[in-house]
Design an enzyme around this catalytic site. Structure first.
Site, PDB file in Angstrom:
ATOM      1  N   LYS A   1     -41.599  35.161 -19.977  1.00  0.00           N
ATOM      2  CA  LYS A   1     -40.883  33.963 -19.533  1.00  0.00           C
ATOM      3  C   LYS A   1     -41.372  33.510 -18.163  1.00  0.00           C
ATOM      4  O   LYS A   1     -41.575  32.310 -17.928  1.00  0.00           O
ATOM      5  CB  LYS A   1     -39.380  34.251 -19.496  1.00  0.00           C
TER       6      LYS A   1
ATOM      7  N   CYS B   1     -36.258  36.718 -16.181  1.00  0.00           N
ATOM      8  CA  CYS B   1     -35.331  37.822 -16.480  1.00  0.00           C
ATOM      9  C   CYS B   1     -35.033  37.877 -17.972  1.00  0.00           C
ATOM     10  O   CYS B   1     -35.064  36.851 -18.666  1.00  0.00           O
ATOM     11  CB  CYS B   1     -34.003  37.643 -15.737  1.00  0.00           C
ATOM     12  N   ASP B   2     -34.727  39.075 -18.439  1.00  0.00           N
ATOM     13  CA  ASP B   2     -34.267  39.229 -19.817  1.00  0.00           C
ATOM     14  C   ASP B   2     -33.423  40.502 -19.906  1.00  0.00           C
ATOM     15  O   ASP B   2     -33.752  41.508 -19.276  1.00  0.00           O
ATOM     16  CB  ASP B   2     -35.434  39.333 -20.798  1.00  0.00           C
ATOM     17  N   SER B   3     -32.336  40.422 -20.654  1.00  0.00           N
ATOM     18  CA  SER B   3     -31.433  41.568 -20.783  1.00  0.00           C
ATOM     19  C   SER B   3     -31.257  41.990 -22.236  1.00  0.00           C
ATOM     20  O   SER B   3     -31.186  41.139 -23.134  1.00  0.00           O
ATOM     21  CB  SER B   3     -30.051  41.228 -20.207  1.00  0.00           C
TER      22      SER B   3
ATOM     23  N   GLY C   1     -34.710  43.208 -17.439  1.00  0.00           N
ATOM     24  CA  GLY C   1     -36.065  43.130 -16.919  1.00  0.00           C
ATOM     25  C   GLY C   1     -36.185  41.983 -15.928  1.00  0.00           C
ATOM     26  O   GLY C   1     -35.563  40.930 -16.104  1.00  0.00           O
TER      27      GLY C   1
END
Length: 224
Positions: A59, A87-89, A124
């Site tokens: 991203k 960001c990624d969760s 992340g």
């Protein structure tokens, strides 16, 4: 005081935006066009921490590329290059990476599996320095993962149905929030609260420091 550096947030998450704003940062929001399943299939990644970091990187890189192209093609004086944060969760439950539920039925089943148990929320973060070298830019690109243990309450079937009916669990990784309606269903966390919300402020500070950027330089002038 340090010169202000702009931050681009490569995420559509209202919770991430709100968290950064509360910390004195008013980012420019750019949503990526990343095809998440395709990225994961291409790299063959399934470990929850690796999934979160890979998607955050994808991203950030997608938005950094498009933002830099926009900058080069624009004659607007108010467009500045700074840092891009992706960001990624995902929720790690028994080693399986769980993102947003596919639908209401999936969310209900998730909560039946989660209630009375604990999982690890992996978020992340990937930071890219787009600044010109003449202005201190490093060209750096780096990331890390925030991992927080989350303890879930023993919800009744009726509570699960009512919560899912609000629609909130369908819009978030792991089908829960700690800063919304789901807060009453989380009995405790071990780790960074902000990481569960979606962006770990201490971790982003550390990443920025590695790029030679002071956290306070990201504060937006005039923020109360």
């Amino acid at each position: 005081m340090s010169t202000h550096l702009p931050l681009v947030l490569a995420s559509a998450s209202p919770a991430r935006l709100s968290t950064l704003r509360s910390a004195g940062i008013e980012p420019t929001v750019r949503v990526s066009s990343v095809d998440e399943p395709a990225v994961l299939e291409r790299f063959g990644v399934s470990d929850p921490e690796d999934v979160a970091l890979l998607l955050a990187k994808a991203k950030a890189e997608d938005v950094a590329s498009s933002f830099q192209r926009e900058y080069e093609e624009s004659e607007a004086d108010d467009l500045e290059l700074g840092l891009v944060l992706g960001c990624d969760s995902v929720l790690d439950l028994d080693g399986v990476a769980l993102g947003k539920p596919a639908d209401a039925a999936d969310a209900v089943q998730r909560w039946k599996d989660m209630r009375g148990r604990s999982g690890k929320l992996c978020t992340g973060h990937w930071l890219i320095d787009l600044r010109d070298p003449d202005e201190g830019g490093t060209g750096g690109t780096l990331g890390a993962v925030s991992v927080t243990t989350v303890h879930f309450a023993k919800l009744s079937d009726a509570e699960i149905e009512a919560y899912v009916a609000t629609g909130e669990p369908l819009a978030v990784a792991g089908a829960f929030t700690v800063d919304g309606l789901g807060g009453a269903f989380v009995t405790g966390i071990e780790g960074d609260f902000h990481g569960v919300v979606g962006v770990s402020l201490p971790l982003v500070r550390d990443l920025a420091k590695e790029l030679g950027v002071s956290w306070t330089s990201l504060w937006t002038p005039g923020q109360d």
